[in-house]
Design an enzyme around this catalytic site. Structure first.
Site, PDB file in Angstrom:
ATOM      1  CE  LYS A  26      -3.916  -1.953   2.498  1.00  0.00           C
ATOM      2  NZ  LYS A  26      -3.591  -3.363   2.495  1.00  0.00           N
ATOM      3  CG  HIS A  55      -4.125   2.843   1.868  1.00  0.00           C
ATOM      4  ND1 HIS A  55      -5.057   1.857   1.625  1.00  0.00           N
ATOM      5  CD2 HIS A  55      -3.304   2.864   0.792  1.00  0.00           C
ATOM      6  CE1 HIS A  55      -4.816   1.314   0.449  1.00  0.00           C
ATOM      7  NE2 HIS A  55      -3.752   1.910  -0.089  1.00  0.00           N
ATOM      8  CB  SER A  97      -6.769   4.453   0.080  1.00  0.00           C
ATOM      9  OG  SER A  97      -7.194   4.572   1.420  1.00  0.00           O
ATOM     10  N   GLY A  99     -10.233   4.208   2.658  1.00  0.00           N
ATOM     11  CA  GLY A  99     -10.371   5.343   3.568  1.00  0.00           C
ATOM     12  C   GLY A  99     -10.049   6.701   2.967  1.00  0.00           C
TER      13      GLY A  99
END
Length: 128
Positions: A26, A55, A97, A99
């Site tokens: 990531k 992340h 990601s 989030g």
């Protein structure tokens, strides 16, 4: 007379790219801003590590480090994944990601090309 702010001096010394030497992991694209009045300096940095389960783990560690002195502020502008193959001299940037959303992979790729000039660096928006 020196007119460079403390924040600008700090930003000048921040590596634009720091990623693991190999593997799939990531990454986050972080915008670092000056917190000093009248200083609108900012830079984008790429951070990617295989130790991160999320992340946010990368962002939290990096932003805490950079914001310590009180001169800088960080904002995560997105994330994704990096496949770094040092033997083939290839880096591929992709995904997003959950989030933070998808980073601007074109920006990430430009930063990676500057750090790895002898690599083939590619990106696409496919995958997770």
């Amino acid at each position: 007379m020196c007119t460079q702010t403390r924040a600008a001096a700090l930003m000048a010394n921040i590596p634009r790219v720091d990623i693991d030497p190999s593997g799939v992991f990531k990454y986050v694209l972080i915008r670092v801003h000056s917190k000093e009045e009248g200083d609108d300096a900012e830079i984008d940095i790429v951070r990617g590590y295989s130790w991160a389960e999320f992340h946010a783990d990368i962002y939290d560690k990096v932003s805490e480090e950079l914001e310590k002195g009180g001169y800088l502020d960080c904002e995560c502008v997105g994330g994704g994944r990096i496949n770094h193959d040092p033997q083939a001299k290839k880096i591929h940037v992709y995904g997003h990601s959950i989030g933070f959303g998808r980073a601007n992979h074109a920006t990430t790729t430009e930063k990676l090309k500057a750090q790895y000039p002898d690599y083939e660096v590619t990106w696409d928006n496919e995958g997770y």
